[in-house]
Design a protein around this motif. Structure first.
Motif, short mmCIF file in Angstrom:
data_model
loop_
_atom_site.label_atom_id
_atom_site.label_comp_id
_atom_site.label_asym_id
_atom_site.label_seq_id
_atom_site.Cartn_x
_atom_site.Cartn_y
_atom_site.Cartn_z
N GLU A 178 0.85 -1.04 0.00
CA GLU A 178 0.06 0.02 -0.09
C GLU A 178 0.93 1.19 -0.06
OE1 GLU A 178 -4.34 1.13 1.82
OE2 GLU A 178 -2.64 0.56 3.51
N ARG A 186 -5.43 -2.30 -4.01
CA ARG A 186 -6.87 -2.39 -4.07
C ARG A 186 -7.27 -3.27 -5.33
NH1 ARG A 186 -6.39 3.20 -2.83
NH2 ARG A 186 -6.43 3.54 -5.08
N THR A 188 -5.96 -5.99 -6.72
CA THR A 188 -5.42 -7.27 -6.60
C THR A 188 -5.97 -8.12 -5.58
OG1 THR A 188 -3.27 -6.65 -6.17
CG2 THR A 188 -3.79 -6.69 -8.53
N SER A 189 -6.15 -7.43 -4.51
CA SER A 189 -6.16 -8.07 -2.95
C SER A 189 -7.30 -7.76 -2.44
CB SER A 189 -4.74 -7.88 -2.35
OG SER A 189 -4.86 -8.53 -0.95
N ARG A 190 -7.89 -8.50 -1.42
CA ARG A 190 -8.91 -8.21 -0.58
C ARG A 190 -8.24 -7.71 0.66
NH1 ARG A 190 -12.28 -13.72 -0.67
NH2 ARG A 190 -10.18 -14.37 -0.49
N TRP A 191 -7.03 -7.86 0.79
CA TRP A 191 -6.39 -6.83 2.19
C TRP A 191 -6.31 -5.84 2.13
CZ3 TRP A 191 -4.84 -9.56 6.56
CH2 TRP A 191 -4.74 -11.22 6.38
N SER A 192 -6.38 -4.92 1.17
CA SER A 192 -6.50 -3.34 0.90
C SER A 192 -7.30 -2.74 2.29
CB SER A 192 -6.88 -2.89 -0.34
OG SER A 192 -6.82 -1.55 -0.44
N PRO A 193 -8.52 -3.10 2.42
CA PRO A 193 -9.29 -2.35 3.32
C PRO A 193 -8.61 -2.99 4.50
CG PRO A 193 -10.84 -4.03 2.40
CD PRO A 193 -9.56 -3.85 1.53
N VAL A 194 -8.33 -4.08 4.76
CA VAL A 194 -8.09 -4.53 6.12
C VAL A 194 -6.63 -3.72 6.46
CG1 VAL A 194 -7.02 -6.48 7.36
CG2 VAL A 194 -9.26 -6.73 5.99
#
Length: 302
Positions: A178, A186, A188-194
């Motif tokens: 990030e 954002r 490529t990964s669902r970890w962005s908001p986490v």
């Protein structure tokens, strides 16, 4: 034993007494050192990611935003560690989430909405403490009381440090991505908001931890100054994290000793110690002013 050897031993003993004596003799100095060490280990890595995300001024704003929550906790329960901690965390999260909502639903950018909300929070917090408390309480809230850390406060700082280090270990790769390319993360990964909201939560709880030791006006110094100073010495993120922590620890020890021997307020002296390291590094570090002013040929050889 000759006179010269005796003199050397005496000077060594006096030096050891000056450096170690306060921590050996006084329990409050040991508590202050332990609390500052835990804060340094926790806050300095958060400060590195704060700097890499270009959010250093955001950290300063959030440090002021926790004040009204801590002040309301003070009104309800006095100088209660739990009440002021919960109030500070809630206030910080409200300002962080509120500024994001304003930015997404109005013409204001997030920095403008954050500035407006933190100024309102700061003014409200100072008003509450100054009208309902006394000058000693106001100084405690604004500048902290690192020399008055008790076992409960040390437990809180230790818990926050543990949570921070575990969370940073879990979110390390998303946080690094990030910092480098948030759009790529954002997409490529669902970890962005986490990673985004997890980092904001870490920021708030570390500011609350710093609030108990250094006060709302100084707590962000333990985040921003070590990371900015380390940036002058190293470039890779792993060494950057380690260097920031070491600088914070050294500044804590130096600040405690200087404030003890000079009878100066401890929190500002710790931050000034960090500032002195920053100014020295800004001039003499490998990536400081002198290096960048060398001729190109010398710079390449170095």
């Amino acid at each position: 034993m000759t006179g010269a050897e005796s003199s050397v031993l005496m000077h060594t003993a006096l030096g050891s007494q000056a450096w170690l004596g306060p921590f050996v003799e006084f329990g409050f100095m040991r508590h202050a050192l332990l609390g500052c060490a835990m804060l340094a280990v926790s806050a300095a890595p958060v400060g590195v990611f704060l700097m890499l995300r270009r959010m250093s001024l955001t950290g300063d704003a959030m440090a002021h935003a926790i004040l009204p929550g801590a002040a309301i906790g003070y009104l309800i329960a006095g100088l209660s560690l739990g009440a002021m901690t919960v109030g500070g965390v809630v206030a910080g999260l409200v300002v962080a989430v509120g500024s994001g909502l304003v930015a997404r639903n109005t013409v204001l950018r997030e920095d403008s909405s954050l500035a407006a909300l933190y100024l309102l929070s700061l003014a409200l917090g100072v008003l509450i403490v100054s009208t309902r408390g006394n000058s000693v309480d106001l100084l405690h809230v604004l500048f902290g009381s690192v020399l008055a850390l008790d076992n409960a406060a040390l437990g809180l700082l230790g818990g926050i440090s543990l949570v921070t280090l575990v969370t940073l270990r879990v979110l390390y790769r998303p946080l690094v991505l990030e910092c480098l390319d948030p759009g790529f993360l954002r997409g490529t990964s669902r970890w962005s908001p986490v990673a985004h909201y997890g980092f904001l939560a870490l920021l708030v709880i570390n500011l609350v931890a710093g609030f108990h030791a250094l006060g709302t006006l100084m707590s962000v110094g333990m985040m921003v100054l070590p990371s900015a100073t380390a940036r002058f010495w190293v470039r890779c993120i792993g060494p950057l994290l380690l260097t920031a922590v070491m600088l914070a620890l050294l500044a804590c020890v130096a600040g405690l000793l200087i404030s003890y021997h000079a009878d100066w307020p401890t929190g500002p002296v710790i931050v000034l110690s960090l500032g002195a390291a920053y100014l020295f590094s800004m001039v003499f570090a490998p990536h400081g002013l002198l290096r960048h002013q060398r001729p190109a040929s010398l710079h390449l050889k170095a």
